[in-house]
Design a protein around this motif. Structure first.
Motif, PDB file in Angstrom:
ATOM      1  N   VAL A  33       0.832  -1.207   0.000  1.00 57.40           N
ATOM      2  CA  VAL A  33       0.000   0.000   0.000  1.00 57.40           C
ATOM      3  C   VAL A  33       0.865   1.255   0.000  1.00 57.40           C
ATOM      4  O   VAL A  33       0.406   2.336  -0.347  1.00 57.40           O
ATOM      5  N   THR A  34       2.146   1.097   0.314  1.00 59.95           N
ATOM      6  CA  THR A  34       3.086   2.211   0.253  1.00 59.95           C
ATOM      7  C   THR A  34       3.155   2.827  -1.143  1.00 59.95           C
ATOM      8  O   THR A  34       3.465   4.001  -1.292  1.00 59.95           O
ATOM      9  N   PHE A  35       2.837   2.034  -2.185  1.00 60.31           N
ATOM     10  CA  PHE A  35       2.872   2.537  -3.555  1.00 60.31           C
ATOM     11  C   PHE A  35       1.573   3.235  -3.967  1.00 60.31           C
ATOM     12  O   PHE A  35       1.486   3.770  -5.063  1.00 60.31           O
ATOM     13  N   LYS A  56       5.343   2.416   6.985  1.00 57.25           N
ATOM     14  CA  LYS A  56       6.705   2.953   7.012  1.00 57.25           C
ATOM     15  C   LYS A  56       7.737   1.835   6.874  1.00 57.25           C
ATOM     16  O   LYS A  56       8.712   1.968   6.138  1.00 57.25           O
ATOM     17  N   LYS A  57       7.510   0.739   7.585  1.00 63.11           N
ATOM     18  CA  LYS A  57       8.428  -0.408   7.530  1.00 63.11           C
ATOM     19  C   LYS A  57       8.470  -0.990   6.110  1.00 63.11           C
ATOM     20  O   LYS A  57       9.550  -1.262   5.575  1.00 63.11           O
ATOM     21  N   ASN A  58       7.312  -1.146   5.497  1.00 63.71           N
ATOM     22  CA  ASN A  58       7.257  -1.692   4.136  1.00 63.71           C
ATOM     23  C   ASN A  58       7.818  -0.719   3.113  1.00 63.71           C
ATOM     24  O   ASN A  58       8.379  -1.138   2.097  1.00 63.71           O
ATOM     25  N   THR A  59       7.691   0.585   3.373  1.00 64.49           N
ATOM     26  CA  THR A  59       8.281   1.587   2.486  1.00 64.49           C
ATOM     27  C   THR A  59       9.797   1.455   2.490  1.00 64.49           C
ATOM     28  O   THR A  59      10.437   1.483   1.434  1.00 64.49           O
ATOM     29  N   ALA A  65      14.941  -2.613  -1.556  1.00 62.42           N
ATOM     30  CA  ALA A  65      14.877  -3.643  -2.595  1.00 62.42           C
ATOM     31  C   ALA A  65      14.930  -3.039  -3.998  1.00 62.42           C
ATOM     32  O   ALA A  65      15.473  -3.654  -4.919  1.00 62.42           O
ATOM     33  N   LEU A  66      14.380  -1.844  -4.144  1.00 64.19           N
ATOM     34  CA  LEU A  66      14.383  -1.198  -5.465  1.00 64.19           C
ATOM     35  C   LEU A  66      15.666  -0.444  -5.755  1.00 64.19           C
ATOM     36  O   LEU A  66      16.232  -0.551  -6.839  1.00 64.19           O
ATOM     37  N   TYR A  67      16.118   0.347  -4.792  1.00 65.66           N
ATOM     38  CA  TYR A  67      17.185   1.297  -5.085  1.00 65.66           C
ATOM     39  C   TYR A  67      18.595   0.727  -4.983  1.00 65.66           C
ATOM     40  O   TYR A  67      19.485   1.213  -5.674  1.00 65.66           O
ATOM     41  N   ILE A  68      18.815  -0.287  -4.178  1.00 63.59           N
ATOM     42  CA  ILE A  68      20.156  -0.888  -4.141  1.00 63.59           C
ATOM     43  C   ILE A  68      20.513  -1.478  -5.510  1.00 63.59           C
ATOM     44  O   ILE A  68      21.561  -1.154  -6.058  1.00 63.59           O
ATOM     45  N   PRO A  69      19.642  -2.301  -6.099  1.00 67.90           N
ATOM     46  CA  PRO A  69      19.977  -2.799  -7.437  1.00 67.90           C
ATOM     47  C   PRO A  69      20.076  -1.679  -8.474  1.00 67.90           C
ATOM     48  O   PRO A  69      20.961  -1.694  -9.333  1.00 67.90           O
ATOM     49  N   GLN A  70      19.173  -0.692  -8.392  1.00 66.35           N
ATOM     50  CA  GLN A  70      19.179   0.363  -9.394  1.00 66.35           C
ATOM     51  C   GLN A  70      20.442   1.208  -9.345  1.00 66.35           C
ATOM     52  O   GLN A  70      20.991   1.565 -10.386  1.00 66.35           O
ATOM     53  N   PHE A  71      20.900   1.538  -8.149  1.00 69.02           N
ATOM     54  CA  PHE A  71      21.996   2.493  -8.045  1.00 69.02           C
ATOM     55  C   PHE A  71      23.346   1.875  -7.722  1.00 69.02           C
ATOM     56  O   PHE A  71      24.348   2.571  -7.692  1.00 69.02           O
ATOM     57  N   ILE A  72      23.367   0.560  -7.524  1.00 67.06           N
ATOM     58  CA  ILE A  72      24.648  -0.122  -7.320  1.00 67.06           C
ATOM     59  C   ILE A  72      24.856  -1.187  -8.401  1.00 67.06           C
ATOM     60  O   ILE A  72      25.870  -1.191  -9.089  1.00 67.06           O
TER      61      ILE A  72
END
Length: 164
Positions: A33-35, A56-59, A65-72
């Protein structure tokens, strides 16, 4: 060969996003629901289906999960696997990878899956559909088409500065 790698990396990033969504809604769409827009989040809390703390925890989980792969992972693949050198090669390759994932996200996930199936429908919030209103979808498109290239430029600049 590099073009094929860039396309494959874009498809892998798209698959990663799909996997995050599938896992996130495995026990029902409230898990992600964070999305959703704020009015849907408020209604879900009001209905007792979740809490602000869980959102907040799920956000945080979803962001990691999204940004580590995207930016690393993507820059690492572009510079180490694909062998990009300098600013422009890295910038263009990362931008193409992200564009493939953005197109998948906006067209398949946002428009089709969220907009035209019941998989993301939360009981008691049907009156708040569409879950991604036109204004929010436009903001997502503009943000993706402007923000990702800016981030790509910053990463490519840093990589170029450090000799890649």
């Amino acid at each position: 060969m590099t073009i094929a790698l860039v396309i494959m990396e874009g498809l892998l990033l798209s698959f990663w996003l799909l996997l995050i969504c599938v896992v996130g809604i495995a026990n029902g769409p409230v898990g992600l629901v964070t999305f959703y827009e704020k009015d849907v989040q408020d209604r879900v809390i009001e209905l007792g289906l979740t809490t602000k703390e869980k959102i907040k925890k799920n956000t945080l989980k979803a962001a990691l999960a999204l940004y580590i792969p995207q930016f690393i992972a993507v820059p690492a693949a572009v510079y180490l696997l694909n062998g990009a050198h300098g600013f422009w090669e890295g910038f263009i390759q990362m931008t193409v990878v992200y564009l493939i994932a953005v197109l998948f996200d906006r067209i398949f996930i946002d428009v089709y899956w969220v907009g035209h199936t019941k998989a993301w429908e939360i009981p008691g919030t049907e009156d708040l559909r569409p879950y991604i209103p036109v204004k929010a979808l436009l903001v997502k498109w503009i943000g993706s088409l402007v923000l990702f290239p800016l981030i790509d430029a910053a990463i490519a600049g840093a990589m170029s500065y450090f000799g890649f």
